[in-house]
Design a protein around this motif. Structure first.
Motif, PDB file in Angstrom:
ATOM      1  N   LEU A 201       0.835  -1.199   0.000  1.00  0.00           N
ATOM      2  CA  LEU A 201       0.000   0.000   0.000  1.00  0.00           C
ATOM      3  C   LEU A 201       0.872   1.251   0.000  1.00  0.00           C
ATOM      4  CD1 LEU A 201      -2.782  -1.115   2.515  1.00  0.00           C
ATOM      5  CD2 LEU A 201      -2.806  -1.195   0.015  1.00  0.00           C
ATOM      6  N   PRO A 202       0.393   2.349  -0.616  1.00  0.00           N
ATOM      7  CA  PRO A 202       1.232   3.541  -0.773  1.00  0.00           C
ATOM      8  C   PRO A 202       1.543   4.224   0.550  1.00  0.00           C
ATOM      9  CG  PRO A 202      -1.019   3.975  -1.498  1.00  0.00           C
ATOM     10  CD  PRO A 202      -0.926   2.508  -1.266  1.00  0.00           C
ATOM     11  N   GLN A 203       2.745   4.778   0.596  1.00  0.00           N
ATOM     12  CA  GLN A 203       3.199   5.604   1.706  1.00  0.00           C
ATOM     13  C   GLN A 203       3.862   6.846   1.126  1.00  0.00           C
ATOM     14  OE1 GLN A 203       5.024   3.259   5.130  1.00  0.00           O
ATOM     15  NE2 GLN A 203       5.471   1.894   3.433  1.00  0.00           N
ATOM     16  N   PHE A 204       4.145   7.808   1.992  1.00  0.00           N
ATOM     17  CA  PHE A 204       4.871   8.989   1.545  1.00  0.00           C
ATOM     18  C   PHE A 204       6.351   8.623   1.409  1.00  0.00           C
ATOM     19  CE2 PHE A 204       1.212  11.153   3.648  1.00  0.00           C
ATOM     20  CZ  PHE A 204       0.718  11.779   2.508  1.00  0.00           C
ATOM     21  N   GLY A 205       6.789   8.416   0.170  1.00  0.00           N
ATOM     22  CA  GLY A 205       8.124   7.885  -0.068  1.00  0.00           C
ATOM     23  C   GLY A 205       9.239   8.723   0.488  1.00  0.00           C
ATOM     24  N   ASN A 206       9.075  10.039   0.491  1.00  0.00           N
ATOM     25  CA  ASN A 206      10.146  10.906   0.970  1.00  0.00           C
ATOM     26  C   ASN A 206      10.248  10.953   2.486  1.00  0.00           C
ATOM     27  OD1 ASN A 206      11.213  11.826  -1.526  1.00  0.00           O
ATOM     28  ND2 ASN A 206       9.409  13.126  -1.778  1.00  0.00           N
ATOM     29  N   LEU A 207       9.253  10.386   3.173  1.00  0.00           N
ATOM     30  CA  LEU A 207       9.253  10.431   4.632  1.00  0.00           C
ATOM     31  C   LEU A 207       9.369   9.060   5.271  1.00  0.00           C
ATOM     32  CD1 LEU A 207       6.490  13.133   5.210  1.00  0.00           C
ATOM     33  CD2 LEU A 207       8.942  13.441   4.921  1.00  0.00           C
ATOM     34  N   VAL A 208       9.480   8.011   4.444  1.00  0.00           N
ATOM     35  CA  VAL A 208       9.664   6.662   4.982  1.00  0.00           C
ATOM     36  C   VAL A 208      10.912   6.016   4.413  1.00  0.00           C
ATOM     37  CG1 VAL A 208       7.201   6.308   5.383  1.00  0.00           C
ATOM     38  CG2 VAL A 208       8.197   5.615   3.197  1.00  0.00           C
TER      39      VAL A 208
END
Length: 372
Positions: A201-208
């Protein structure tokens, strides 16, 4: 439906493929969505005035753009949470933009990280910055610089989030909230659901990413809770720190554009955030006519662009290029990376056709003389 031949065709396919909550996130605007409708209506209201008996046996869609020429007057604009439309969306958008020879703008709210996108595409990549807090903004700009992003796009129209009622009704958020309504929407879109489950599932890539694991910032980003104290002095400070091109996005007043240029910005994006922030503002295309960019500076515009003729109108009003937001996402939802390519080609074909029919062989020669 047969083979899609317009952006609207791709929009209809996207509506059939995506769960309602996800499609509403892409499609929706603030309040009663008068701003979204106004953006389209303003473009439709502008009429072209064809010149007869011009030699248009060959047409050139390229335009001067900073220190080079763009083959098309287009930029794939920043869209947050595009991974909710299709896993790997940011990478697909970046690669499609590179194939077309146009810039791609990665959102702070992307679902792939700065570093992942840098590795995925050798095209021109810009980074769009939300200032949630000063330390995070500094970290993101350093990462973008280290990854080879040479244009920074500061978004200034999100001091707080617009009230997007579709998202409120649907309970849309990241991580997805497994409400009965959302689960039911996923059940009737099995291809989307299986793809999301397969890839995660999508996450905020720049913050994970390995460079930033910040749960509190992820929550702020989902709610668009920005640093509302960011001001003109802070823009000047950012200009002093960032060594490459700096654009300011979200400008809706001529005097604000002038002040951005005076602060050293290399360009502005006339934008009302696709009608997603303040509902009752003019359409960006109507503001564009009042703004003039100094020599060597760029003026871009977005908001409701669905046809190549819309882009022609914007250039005739003085824009150097147009940012596309929802349109590439429709292609992405409908047919993946190939769909983005196809949407770009539709804009290209329609621009070429429009130039021929109004008697203007070169896009860079467009002016108000071609408007009724």
């Amino acid at each position: 439906m047969g083979r899609p031949v317009s952006v609207e065709d791709y929009r209809r396919i996207a509506a059939r493929r995506l769960p309602r909550a996800v499609f509403d996130y892409v499609e929706g605007g603030a309040g009663d969505e008068r701003g979204v409708a106004r953006n389209r209506a303003a473009l439709e209201r502008i009429l072209l005035s064809p010149h007869a008996l011009a030699d248009v046996s060959s047409r050139d869609l390229s335009v001067p753009f900073f220190d080079r020429r763009l083959p098309l007057p287009l930029v794939i604009g920043p869209t947050g949470l595009s991974g909710s439309v299709r896993p790997g969306a940011d990478l697909m958008l970046a690669r499609a933009a590179a194939r077309a020879g146009v810039p791609f703008v990665l959102s702070t709210a992307s679902t792939s990280s700065i570093e992942e996108v840098a590795r995925a595409s050798d095209g021109e990549k810009w980074f769009q910055l939300y200032v949630l807090n000063r330390d995070l903004a500094d970290s993101l700009t350093r990462r973008a610089l280290d990854a080879g992003f040479h244009t920074l796009v500061l978004t200034v129209d999100v001091a707080v989030s617009g009230r997007r009622e579709r998202d409120v009704r649907n309970g849309f958020g990241i991580p997805f909230r497994m409400t009965p309504g959302f689960v039911a929407g996923c059940a009737v879109r099995p291809a989307w659901s299986l793809s999301q489950l397969k890839h995660g599932l999508p996450q905020f890539g720049n913050l994970v990413s390995a460079q930033a694991k910040d749960a509190s910032s992820q929550a702020l980003l989902m709610l668009r809770q920005m640093d509302a104290s960011f001001s003109w002095d802070d823009l000047e400070a950012l200009r002093a720190r960032w060594p490459h091109r700096l654009l300011v996005k979200g400008i809706m007043r001529a005097e604000d554009a002038e002040r951005c240029f005076a602060c050293g910005a290399d360009g502005v994006v006339i934008s009302n955030h696709g009608g997603r922030q303040v509902e009752d503002t003019p359409a960006p295309i109507d503001v564009l006519a009042s703004v003039t960019a100094p020599e060597g500076k760029m003026m871009l515009v977005d908001g409701g662009f669905r046809r190549g003729a819309d882009v022609v109108k914007a250039l005739a009003l003085g824009a150097n290029g147009v940012l596309l937001g929802r349109a590439p996402l429709y292609g992405l939802a409908a047919r993946g990376e190939a769909g983005v390519d196809e949407v770009i080609r539709i804009f290209q074909a329609e621009m070429d056709n429009t130039l021929a029919l109004i008697g203007c062989p070169r896009a860079e020669d467009l002016s108000r003389d071609f408007l009724a």
